[in-house]
Design an enzyme around this catalytic site. Structure first.
Site, short mmCIF file in Angstrom:
data_model
loop_
_atom_site.label_atom_id
_atom_site.label_comp_id
_atom_site.label_asym_id
_atom_site.label_seq_id
_atom_site.Cartn_x
_atom_site.Cartn_y
_atom_site.Cartn_z
N GLY A 11 41.55 43.74 35.12
CA GLY A 11 42.62 43.21 34.29
C GLY A 11 43.49 44.26 33.62
NE ARG A 86 37.50 33.96 45.36
CZ ARG A 86 36.46 33.22 45.65
NH1 ARG A 86 36.46 32.44 46.72
NH2 ARG A 86 35.38 33.26 44.90
CG ASN A 102 49.98 39.74 45.52
OD1 ASN A 102 49.12 39.73 44.64
ND2 ASN A 102 49.80 40.37 46.67
CG HIS A 104 49.42 45.03 48.43
ND1 HIS A 104 48.17 44.47 48.63
CD2 HIS A 104 49.54 46.01 49.37
CE1 HIS A 104 47.58 45.08 49.63
NE2 HIS A 104 48.37 46.02 50.09
CB VAL A 139 47.14 38.28 53.60
CG1 VAL A 139 46.71 39.31 52.57
CG2 VAL A 139 46.21 37.09 53.55
CD GLU A 169 48.45 48.32 41.27
OE1 GLU A 169 48.28 47.80 42.37
OE2 GLU A 169 47.57 48.30 40.38
#
Ligand code: GRF
Length: 185
Positions: A11, A86, A102, A104, A139, A169
């Site tokens: 997190g 997931r 998302n 990545h 994905v 990130e």
């Protein structure tokens, strides 16, 4: 804008978003729900920040319906996958089309999937990267929203490189949210 953040692990990216909100750097964006597939340190961070949390494995019965209900109850506008490990069902993605982002840890389309940093290092890449993209059923394949690439420091261990990727990130997500904030002003 009311965000749900989906997590599975440490997190650190969730914490970055929480900090931006707490310091009032973000004024028009807030996390109204944190969703996890398992108990994890990210959930402790959410609870510490007094956020609503919802934990359920996608393998459990009635998952999609219950998740949609939880998102609706918090009037969520958009979903941020920050380390959610997931794959969400096609039906679920369809109902949230263009509203799921998302994060990545690679310069997509290179190294989609698991262990992206390790694979980039093993392939002896000169540059590493981080990407934000829209989520589609394949994905790590949706339209790219924003990326950063940086030269790989060959003197660093995989562990230190991973830390460096995580720092990029946080920078990427911060810049993305600040841009959204500016666009809506
Ligand atoms: C990040 O590297 C993210 O890109 C990947 O999982 C990691 C999550 O880290 N999908 P954290 O839980 O935010 O610390």
């Amino acid at each position: 804008m009311r965000w749900a953040v989906f997590v599975s692990g440490t997190g650190s990216n969730l914490q970055n978003f929480l900090d931006l909100e707490r310091k009032r750097i973000l004024k028009k964006h807030r996390i109204v729900l944190v969703v996890a597939d398992r108990p994890c340190p990210a959930i402790d961070k959410a609870k510490r920040a007094k956020k609503e949390v919802w934990i359920q494995s996608p393998k459990s019965e009635g998952f999609s319906k219950a998740l949609l209900k939880a998102l609706k109850a918090q009037r969520v506008d958009a979903i941020f996958l920050l380390g959610y490990m997931r794959i969400l069902s096609e039906d679920f993605l369809k109902s949230w089309k263009k509203r799921i982002v998302n994060l990545h840890p690679s310069w997509l389309p290179q190294y989609p999937g698991l262990n992206a940093i390790e694979r980039a290092v093993q392939a002896d890449e000169d540059f590493l990267g981080v990407t934000l993209h829209e989520v589609v059923p394949e994905v790590d394949a949706g339209p790219i929203l924003r990326q950063i690439s940086f030269p790989r420091d060959r003197s660093l261990s995989l562990e230190s490189l991973t830390e460096q990727v995580h720092a990029y990130e946080r920078k990427l997500v911060t810049e993305f949210l600040l841009d959204l904030e500016r666009l809506s002003s």
